[in-house]
Design a protein around this motif. Sequence first.
Motif, mmCIF file in Angstrom:
data_model
loop_
_atom_site.group_PDB
_atom_site.id
_atom_site.type_symbol
_atom_site.label_atom_id
_atom_site.label_comp_id
_atom_site.label_asym_id
_atom_site.label_seq_id
_atom_site.Cartn_x
_atom_site.Cartn_y
_atom_site.Cartn_z
ATOM 1 N N GLY A 122 14.166 8.265 6.616
ATOM 2 C CA GLY A 122 13.222 8.206 5.513
ATOM 3 C C GLY A 122 13.529 9.284 4.504
ATOM 4 O O GLY A 122 13.806 10.428 4.872
ATOM 5 N N VAL A 123 13.504 8.923 3.235
ATOM 6 C CA VAL A 123 13.824 9.847 2.157
ATOM 7 C C VAL A 123 12.557 10.277 1.421
ATOM 8 O O VAL A 123 12.299 11.463 1.239
ATOM 9 N N ALA A 124 11.784 9.284 0.986
ATOM 10 C CA ALA A 124 10.566 9.585 0.225
ATOM 11 C C ALA A 124 9.640 8.380 0.296
ATOM 12 O O ALA A 124 10.099 7.250 0.435
ATOM 13 N N ALA A 125 8.345 8.645 0.186
ATOM 14 C CA ALA A 125 7.355 7.574 0.244
ATOM 15 C C ALA A 125 6.197 7.896 -0.685
ATOM 16 O O ALA A 125 5.939 9.067 -0.997
ATOM 17 N N HIS A 126 5.514 6.836 -1.105
ATOM 18 C CA HIS A 126 4.355 6.991 -1.979
ATOM 19 C C HIS A 126 3.227 6.096 -1.506
ATOM 20 O O HIS A 126 3.428 4.897 -1.284
ATOM 21 N N SER A 127 2.047 6.691 -1.375
ATOM 22 C CA SER A 127 0.857 5.935 -0.981
ATOM 23 C C SER A 127 0.055 5.567 -2.219
ATOM 24 O O SER A 127 -0.345 6.433 -2.986
ATOM 25 N N ALA A 128 -0.178 4.262 -2.395
ATOM 26 C CA ALA A 128 -0.954 3.817 -3.548
ATOM 27 C C ALA A 128 -2.408 4.234 -3.432
ATOM 28 O O ALA A 128 -3.072 4.510 -4.426
ATOM 29 N N THR A 179 2.575 11.754 -1.861
ATOM 30 C CA THR A 179 3.993 11.524 -1.699
ATOM 31 C C THR A 179 4.508 12.273 -0.476
ATOM 32 O O THR A 179 3.946 13.294 -0.068
ATOM 33 N N TYR A 180 5.582 11.762 0.081
ATOM 34 C CA TYR A 180 6.199 12.331 1.259
ATOM 35 C C TYR A 180 7.696 12.465 0.982
ATOM 36 O O TYR A 180 8.295 11.564 0.383
ATOM 37 N N TYR A 190 0.836 -1.196 0.000
ATOM 38 C CA TYR A 190 0.000 0.000 0.000
ATOM 39 C C TYR A 190 0.872 1.246 0.000
ATOM 40 O O TYR A 190 0.644 2.184 -0.737
ATOM 41 N N CYS A 191 1.871 1.246 0.841
ATOM 42 C CA CYS A 191 2.817 2.345 0.868
ATOM 43 C C CYS A 191 4.208 1.788 0.614
ATOM 44 O O CYS A 191 4.595 0.787 1.225
#
Length: 123
Positions: free
Chosen positions: A47-53, A58-59, A32-33
């Motif tokens: 943490g560098v970057a994240a994406h939520s499906a 984005t983070y 999911y993420c």
Amino acid sequence: QVQLAESGGGSVQAGGSLRLSCAASGSSGDTYCMAWFRQAPGKEREGVAAHSAGTDKTYYADSVKGRFTVSRDSAENTLYLQMNSLKPDDTAMYYCATTRVFCGLSSRLYNYWGQGTQVTVSS
């Protein structure tokens, strides 16, 4: 279970670019993420970057905003990290991680981790 395979690391000079890839296989419900973390020698994992499906949100860590872009190919279940204007401080092992619930940049949220790919930026 999810298996993650990172690729795309390497050595570049400051100001250069790299594109990391993370291919996920196994249970799609656990992706999911998806996120990128990094760890430099003697430092904590960050943490560098994240994406939520689910939300397509984005983070980004403040240190990479405006330079790094995270994206995902849902059909291929692959996460990317485009890294531009690289700095020596970006030198680290970069890890891909996934979780089925919450999305963010805390490593405690993530259940599955890849083996990492090394990024080295020289001045």
